[in-house]
Design an enzyme around this catalytic site. Structure first.
Site, short mmCIF file in Angstrom:
data_model
loop_
_atom_site.label_atom_id
_atom_site.label_comp_id
_atom_site.label_asym_id
_atom_site.label_seq_id
_atom_site.Cartn_x
_atom_site.Cartn_y
_atom_site.Cartn_z
N ARG A 181 40.33 -49.46 5.45
CA ARG A 181 41.32 -49.25 6.19
C ARG A 181 42.38 -48.28 5.56
O ARG A 181 42.85 -47.30 6.18
CB ARG A 181 41.74 -50.57 6.44
CG ARG A 181 41.06 -51.64 7.09
CD ARG A 181 41.35 -53.01 7.02
NE ARG A 181 41.21 -53.31 5.63
CZ ARG A 181 41.42 -54.50 5.09
NH1 ARG A 181 42.14 -55.30 5.91
NH2 ARG A 181 41.44 -54.85 3.63
N SER B 23 40.99 -60.33 7.78
CA SER B 23 40.62 -61.93 7.89
C SER B 23 41.81 -62.84 7.39
O SER B 23 42.00 -63.83 7.68
CB SER B 23 38.99 -62.22 6.89
OG SER B 23 38.20 -61.54 7.83
#
Ligand code: PNS
Length: 163
Positions: A89, A126
């Protein structure tokens, strides 16, 4: 050729799903390796994480899901070899993935292919999904439907898991 996508998937997010689907479009076969990161405390048990990954990926016909115990390079080599596929990311992800990619090449002869996360999911994690879920928030825009459903069931009275 085989691609292996490892992770702890607690829970699997739309960002993971995107990377795995892209790997499935590039490689003949993809195995998702669901492991345990000893530095994290889990929302879902190992069995639940595997079950939710399986349900979320059921539409991808060349993808299977397995339990990861031990080194990821041993997992790959036990299947006759393959390439690790990792999504990144931002710069912090890259630094850690670079370290692991170099070690996995040196220790087990396994190459790593890095895919940039889709911009839509590029700040999703997450960890933050767990944070929202633990406080009863709505995560349905960020996770596959089986995960959203399980989290809704949890918030309607079920005990959190510690596995
Ligand atoms: O989603 P995560 O928490 O980043 O997943 C981590 C996991 C389980 C995939 C990672 O800890 C792993 O690969 N564990 C197996 C041990 C191993 O081979 N580590 C890499 C050494 S360079």
């Amino acid at each position: 050729m085989l691609a292996v996508c490892p992770g702890s998937f607690d829970p699997i997010t739309n960002g993971h799903l995107d990377v795995i689907a892209r790997a499935a479009a590039i490689f003949d076969e993809v195995v998702v390796a669901v492991g345990k990161n000893s530095t994290k405390s889990y929302l879902f048990s190992a069995d639940e994480r595997i079950e939710l990954v399986r349900e979320s990926l059921a539409h991808l016909t060349n993808v299977t899901v397995d339990h990861l115990d031990g080194l990821i390079v041993d997992f790959v080599n036990a299947r006759g070899g393959g390439v690790l596929v990792k999504g990144i990311r931002f710069a912090g992800d890259f630094e850690f993935e670079l370290q692991m990619a170099n070690l996995n090449k040196l220790v087990g002869g396994v190459e790593t292919l890095i895919l940039p996360a889709a911009s839509q999911w590029s700040t999703l994690s997450s960890t933050l999904i767990r944070e929202i879920a633990n406080h009863g928030g709505d995560v349905s825009g960020f996770v596959p439907e089986p995960v959203a459903r399980r989290i809704r069931q949890r918030s309607h009275g079920k005990e959190p898991s510690d596995g």
